[in-house]
Design an enzyme around this catalytic site. Structure first.
Site, PDB file in Angstrom:
ATOM      1  CG  HIS B  59      -1.876  -1.133   1.283  1.00  0.00           C
ATOM      2  ND1 HIS B  59      -1.467  -2.437   1.437  1.00  0.00           N
ATOM      3  CD2 HIS B  59      -3.223  -1.165   1.192  1.00  0.00           C
ATOM      4  CE1 HIS B  59      -2.537  -3.223   1.444  1.00  0.00           C
ATOM      5  NE2 HIS B  59      -3.609  -2.484   1.299  1.00  0.00           N
ATOM      6  CG  HIS B 192     -12.170  -2.489   0.757  1.00  0.00           C
ATOM      7  ND1 HIS B 192     -11.683  -3.651   0.195  1.00  0.00           N
ATOM      8  CD2 HIS B 192     -11.063  -1.808   1.180  1.00  0.00           C
ATOM      9  CE1 HIS B 192     -10.347  -3.665   0.277  1.00  0.00           C
ATOM     10  NE2 HIS B 192      -9.950  -2.548   0.849  1.00  0.00           N
ATOM     11  CD  GLU B 240      -6.487  -4.375  -1.091  1.00  0.00           C
ATOM     12  OE1 GLU B 240      -5.852  -3.332  -0.907  1.00  0.00           O
ATOM     13  OE2 GLU B 240      -7.069  -4.983  -0.152  1.00  0.00           O
TER      14      GLU B 240
HETATM   15 FE   LIG Z   1      -5.590  -3.222   1.216  1.00  0.00          FE
END
Ligand SMILES: [Fe+3]
Ligand SMILES: [Fe+3]
Lengths: 114, 280, 280, 114
Positions: B59, B192, B240
């Site tokens: 990230h 998400h 992801e």
């Molecule tokens: Fe993540």
């Protein structure tokens, strides 16, 4: 690069965004280190100048406005490090972007349970 | 010969680190998430893997846009994390398994995967927190090999390509001369979206269908979708789930569906957890 | 539609930079090498490419072993070099072609090349000196896209894989909406070995056979060899001929053999030079 | 990693070599920058200690011996930057490794014309 159908409320961080946001994202990447976060807080304008942010990017940083930061080429993964400086969590960020209160945003998440 | 004894797939969010640091595992908000790991820990105690291949996405800690690899494989003696920008507590270092790393690299490059090799590598919360969920005492009883898939910069690799990567990792482990018991740990997703007016987007129907697909007759079901379609269906960070696909692919055609959990939300994320074993 | 109008393949060595800086082009030692470029410059003047895709290998300037990509593609606005450790004079900056870079990246990742994208990138003598040989006034009349192939850390990509990369670059250029005339410039090789008791190894027979193969009926001839076999036949740095294979592959099945030069030695290297055009 | 047939007088820089030579190569990579080359020259021992070279590597650096540097895990591409500090060219390096004089080594190269 931008021939794909738009997803409403969503910006894909592709080459076009990357070209736009390089300086901004590089600054945010630097916030991985506490010394840099402190240097930013000590002199926000000087720190932004050092990374060569353009006016749109600098204004979005001053406003701490996530949608503006995205419009200026910011990438969510790097912007998160900017948000972290101010102790904003993901629900603060979500609320700001959706124009909800934090409680409303949290309720929206829980509602996804169906 | 080394053997993959199982695979765990789980969500990750930085907030898990905060919850662990503050001992909030039994708070009503976190309990449904943390308790999901009890059966996994039980299984780990019974099966005692020696090595974990962790398939995760960075990230913006180890990689910046100046050198952004599609697939990278760690080959370092040790891996540490960092506060990542918001001061999350850092965890004890992880011991690398360099011989296995290089065997994986040799095998994958031979199979035409264009890897980036990392002989020094910071691992972020997507790596460290799932490890801490599996071994809460943080006394890692395993060595590790990090495999990182780009989700930061589009174009990201296609779901099909990630599936193939997982298959090749499976073959590489099977051809390793050592006798280690290997666990594959895939972390990311499920649905998400953190950024944009669509922030807070979650797609329970898709997530459940996806989890079903991994243990069903058509585990490659999700590979029919392009990266763009996956973002549409699962959110900008829901992509992801590529880690789950690569992880599942290491196990071969059929698997045993050992355990599952699904809970909405942790932070802004629909959290999924699966434990699968290769079918004998 | 953009069009590949030709490809140049050439050797590179840091010493060329010294010879240029000292104006030694007509010294007896250097003359057979530099004069080889006269017909190429003539051709460039006639054909005037707009963009150069430079396929080269980094020599430890931009990449270290902490993040060593198999294939990397530049997507920076400008590229500069550096003294690389021995104080060679640096050349004027190169202007990137970012839209074409991103088109290449999109196309190649779609075709399952696992690229590392570089939005900031130092380019070394393998990039800069061939450019200065093509345009000695160093007023670059072209924009550039760097494509870098790992030859520093084994395993290096196979010759087969590099051939496929070149083919895919050819398709990517052909599908680019712009109307640019594109030159492919591949730099590296030919046979040489700098390190070990076998230092100074040169294999003229192999080099000539390889150059012949590129313009003959079986341009993939060299892809039959493994990386290890190529090192055996051409030296530890002779493996840089991978750049030539990728470059040749961009041109399609048949090419016109426009010009060739071969000279032993420049520094420790057997120097080759070819200009090819796609056959119409 | 080492199942392939040996090529005489040749070390392939594979994972095994890389593990052995990381500190040495990292130091040599730093020599891309003049400031670092100067710092090394000002205090060779201190500089090596800073990069954590082991005794085999430090001895090879002190001896400026290329074959020893390779045996200690050095990679030709990075070692070239170390050689550059002392103005050694590739024929110096070649001569040293083959036990020839520089003129002999140059003659060997020319002889490859056949
Ligand atoms: Fe993540
Ligand atoms: Fe070279």
């Amino acid at each position: 690069m931008s021939t794909k159908p738009q997803i409403p409320g969503t910006v894909i961080f592709d080459g076009e965004q990357a070209m736009k946001g390089y300086a901004l994202n590089k600054m945010c990447f630097s916030f991985n280190e506490k010394a840099n976060r402190d240097a930013f807080l000590a002199d926000e304008e000087g720190y932004m100048a050092q990374y060569g942010l353009n006016e749109q990017q600098a204004a979005a940083i001053r406003a701490k406005n996530v949608l503006q930061l995205i419009a200026a080429g910011g990438n969510a993964y790097y912007l998160a490090k900017f948000a972290g400086i101010f102790g904003l969590d993901m629900q603060d960020i979500g609320a700001q972007q959706t124009g909800m209160t934090k409680d409303e945003f949290k309720a929206k998440l829980v509602a996804a349970r169906g | 010969m080394a053997k993959i004894i199982g695979a765990v797939t789980t969500s990750h969010v930085p907030a898990i680190g905060g919850a662990i640091a503050k001992g909030k595992q039994q708070d009503p908000y976190w309990k449904p998430f943390f308790d999901g790991f009890n059966p996994i820990r039980q299984w780990l105690g019974d099966h005692k893997p020696d090595v974990v291949v962790v398939i995760y996405n960075d990230h913006g800690l180890n990689f910046f846009l100046d050198k952004m690899p599609t697939f990278s494989v760690g080959a370092a003696p040790t891996y540490v994390n960092a506060d990542e920008g918001w001061g999350i507590p850092s965890l004890p270092p992880f011991t690398g398994n360099q011989p296995l790393s290089w065997h994986l690299i040799e095998s994958l490059v031979e199979e035409e995967f264009d890897l980036t090799t990392c002989q020094e590598m910071l691992v972020d919360h997507a790596f460290t927190l799932p490890m801490a969920l599996l071994w809460p005492d943080q006394k890692w009883p395993v060595t590790v090999v990090p495999v990182c898939i780009n989700t930061v910069q589009a174009p990201v690799p296609s779901a099909k390509r990630c599936w193939k990567l997982g298959e090749a990792i499976g073959r590489a482990v099977a051809s390793w001369a050592g006798d280690e018991k290997v666990l594959i740990l895939g972390t990311g997703g499920l649905s998400h979206q953190l950024d944009g007016e669509r922030a807070g987007f979650i797609n329970k129907d898709f997530d459940l269908k996806f989890m079903d697909s991994l243990v069903g007759d058509d585990p490659q079901w999700a590979t029919q979708f392009s990266g763009h379609e996956l973002v549409e269906k699962t959110g900008t960070q829901g992509i992801e789930l590529l880690m789950w696909l690569a992880t599942r692919a290491t196990l071969g055609a059929k698997v045993k569906d050992v355990f599952r959990n699904y809970h909405i939300p942790i932070s802004n994320t629909a959290s999924g957890l699966m434990l699968m074993e290769p079918a004998v």
